[in-house]
Write an enzyme that holds these catalytic residues in place. Structure first.
Site, PDB file in Angstrom:
ATOM      1  N   ASP A  16      -4.566   3.898  -2.009  1.00  0.00           N
ATOM      2  CA  ASP A  16      -5.721   4.383  -1.264  1.00  0.00           C
ATOM      3  C   ASP A  16      -6.077   5.801  -1.678  1.00  0.00           C
ATOM      4  O   ASP A  16      -5.219   6.691  -1.677  1.00  0.00           O
ATOM      5  CB  ASP A  16      -5.426   4.365   0.240  1.00  0.00           C
ATOM      6  CG  ASP A  16      -5.356   2.961   0.798  1.00  0.00           C
ATOM      7  OD1 ASP A  16      -6.231   2.148   0.444  1.00  0.00           O
ATOM      8  OD2 ASP A  16      -4.426   2.670   1.578  1.00  0.00           O
ATOM      9  N   MET A  23      -8.561   8.857  -0.582  1.00  0.00           N
ATOM     10  CA  MET A  23      -9.394   9.304   0.530  1.00  0.00           C
ATOM     11  C   MET A  23      -9.861  10.735   0.285  1.00  0.00           C
ATOM     12  O   MET A  23      -9.070  11.579  -0.136  1.00  0.00           O
ATOM     13  CB  MET A  23      -8.606   9.232   1.844  1.00  0.00           C
ATOM     14  CG  MET A  23      -7.948   7.895   2.110  1.00  0.00           C
ATOM     15  SD  MET A  23      -7.093   7.858   3.689  1.00  0.00           S
ATOM     16  CE  MET A  23      -6.049   6.418   3.463  1.00  0.00           C
ATOM     17  N   MET A  47     -11.824  -4.948   4.980  1.00  0.00           N
ATOM     18  CA  MET A  47     -11.013  -4.107   5.851  1.00  0.00           C
ATOM     19  C   MET A  47     -10.910  -4.776   7.222  1.00  0.00           C
ATOM     20  O   MET A  47     -11.929  -5.105   7.837  1.00  0.00           O
ATOM     21  CB  MET A  47     -11.634  -2.719   5.994  1.00  0.00           C
ATOM     22  CG  MET A  47     -11.671  -1.905   4.711  1.00  0.00           C
ATOM     23  SD  MET A  47     -10.027  -1.576   4.032  1.00  0.00           S
ATOM     24  CE  MET A  47      -9.271  -0.641   5.366  1.00  0.00           C
ATOM     25  N   ASP A  83      -6.931  -5.919   4.166  1.00  0.00           N
ATOM     26  CA  ASP A  83      -6.150  -4.698   4.359  1.00  0.00           C
ATOM     27  C   ASP A  83      -6.343  -4.209   5.788  1.00  0.00           C
ATOM     28  O   ASP A  83      -7.459  -3.953   6.216  1.00  0.00           O
ATOM     29  CB  ASP A  83      -6.632  -3.628   3.371  1.00  0.00           C
ATOM     30  CG  ASP A  83      -5.835  -2.330   3.461  1.00  0.00           C
ATOM     31  OD1 ASP A  83      -4.872  -2.264   4.243  1.00  0.00           O
ATOM     32  OD2 ASP A  83      -6.196  -1.374   2.741  1.00  0.00           O
ATOM     33  N   MET A 115     -11.934   5.354  -1.141  1.00  0.00           N
ATOM     34  CA  MET A 115     -12.592   5.641   0.136  1.00  0.00           C
ATOM     35  C   MET A 115     -13.221   7.022   0.009  1.00  0.00           C
ATOM     36  O   MET A 115     -12.755   8.008   0.579  1.00  0.00           O
ATOM     37  CB  MET A 115     -11.579   5.588   1.288  1.00  0.00           C
ATOM     38  CG  MET A 115     -11.152   4.183   1.647  1.00  0.00           C
ATOM     39  SD  MET A 115      -9.967   4.138   3.002  1.00  0.00           S
ATOM     40  CE  MET A 115      -8.458   3.923   2.072  1.00  0.00           C
ATOM     41  N   HIS A 136      -8.227   1.839  -4.414  1.00  0.00           N
ATOM     42  CA  HIS A 136      -9.247   1.678  -3.367  1.00  0.00           C
ATOM     43  C   HIS A 136      -9.874   3.037  -3.088  1.00  0.00           C
ATOM     44  O   HIS A 136      -9.249   3.896  -2.476  1.00  0.00           O
ATOM     45  CB  HIS A 136      -8.561   1.088  -2.122  1.00  0.00           C
ATOM     46  CG  HIS A 136      -9.423   1.014  -0.916  1.00  0.00           C
ATOM     47  ND1 HIS A 136      -8.898   0.733   0.335  1.00  0.00           N
ATOM     48  CD2 HIS A 136     -10.759   1.167  -0.724  1.00  0.00           C
ATOM     49  CE1 HIS A 136      -9.873   0.724   1.228  1.00  0.00           C
ATOM     50  NE2 HIS A 136     -11.011   0.993   0.608  1.00  0.00           N
ATOM     51  N   HIS A 150      -1.278  -1.251  -4.242  1.00  0.00           N
ATOM     52  CA  HIS A 150      -2.552  -0.831  -3.671  1.00  0.00           C
ATOM     53  C   HIS A 150      -2.472   0.675  -3.411  1.00  0.00           C
ATOM     54  O   HIS A 150      -1.575   1.146  -2.711  1.00  0.00           O
ATOM     55  CB  HIS A 150      -2.798  -1.589  -2.362  1.00  0.00           C
ATOM     56  CG  HIS A 150      -4.144  -1.347  -1.774  1.00  0.00           C
ATOM     57  ND1 HIS A 150      -5.270  -2.023  -2.195  1.00  0.00           N
ATOM     58  CD2 HIS A 150      -4.557  -0.508  -0.794  1.00  0.00           C
ATOM     59  CE1 HIS A 150      -6.308  -1.624  -1.487  1.00  0.00           C
ATOM     60  NE2 HIS A 150      -5.915  -0.688  -0.639  1.00  0.00           N
ATOM     61  N   SER A 207       0.829  -1.198   0.000  1.00  0.00           N
ATOM     62  CA  SER A 207       0.000   0.000   0.000  1.00  0.00           C
ATOM     63  C   SER A 207       0.865   1.249   0.000  1.00  0.00           C
ATOM     64  O   SER A 207       1.653   1.470   0.929  1.00  0.00           O
ATOM     65  CB  SER A 207      -0.912   0.014   1.227  1.00  0.00           C
ATOM     66  OG  SER A 207      -1.595   1.239   1.318  1.00  0.00           O
TER      67      SER A 207
END
Length: 215
Positions: free
Chosen positions: A35, A37, A137, A173, A68, A66, A33, A8
């Site tokens: 993230d 956000m 998660m 994760d 979020m 991913h 990966h 990540s």
């Protein structure tokens, strides 16, 4: 099914991302990966489509993005254009999950669903045909370095039972390390996201140790 490693980038040294990506690439990890956000769905802010587009030219590794974010459908086209190979959306963040998955697939890339720790697995029962990967998660989303939530093991087992007969990866994760990785793999996971563990200290040794502990 062989276990895949997905470092990540949220756990990397953001001032040296190119060298950190090169380091994990040399370890033959299966994907990166990333993230995303929005400061709304989760309290933190990280990685927009422009940053991902800049990183795309730095590596040939698949980008596992991913989201979020609230209302992911409005951003899916931008992340697909930025170079995502798979886009993961939270079941909790979209009103029409089936529509979101179909939208992702309309760009010729893979689609995945994410569940936070409190969301029951039954919510995925009717979208399995549109799903390439399920991310469970094992911490509450939004921050790195959190401790693994133990009752996630039962949830992984439930998902593994649910997806029998489907070609769906089970990704985990949160709090993944040499102690928790064997437990989640035994429960049925086959993709390990590791941020803090991967990038702290000797990256090559960390990834090697992670692979060896789940053999």
């Amino acid at each position: 099914m062989s276990v895949k490693i997905a470092p990540s980038l949220f756990g990397a040294d953001l001032g040296n991302l190119e060298s950190q990506i090169k380091a994990v690439e040399e370890c033959n990890v299966e994907m990166l990966h990333i993230d995303v956000m929005d400061g709304n769905f989760v309290p933190n802010i990280a990685f927009g489509p422009d940053q991902i587009k800049m990183l795309r030219s730095k590596t040939k590794l698949p980008f596992d993005v991913h989201l979020m974010v609230q209302e992911p459908d409005r951003l899916i086209p931008r992340f697909a254009d930025a170079g995502a190979d798979i886009i993961m959306v939270h079941q909790e963040a979209t009103t029409h999950l089936h529509r979101s998955l179909k939208l992702i697939k309309s760009f010729g890339i893979k689609a995945g669903v994410v569940l936070t720790p409190a969301t029951p697995v039954d919510t995925l029962k009717y979208v399995l045909d549109e799903t390439d990967m399920i991310l469970l998660m094992t911490v509450n989303p939004g921050y790195g370095g959190q401790s693994f939530i133990p009752n996630s093991i039962g949830k992984i087992k439930d998902i593994a039972e649910m997806v029998k007969g489907y070609d769906i990866d089970i990704q985990v994760d949160g709090g993944i390390n040499l102690e928790t990785a064997p437990k989640v793999v035994e429960a049925g996971a086959n993709v390990l996201v590791a941020g803090s563990f991967t990038f702290k200290g000797d990256i090559a040794k960390n990834i090697s140790d992670l692979r060896n502990c789940v053999k």
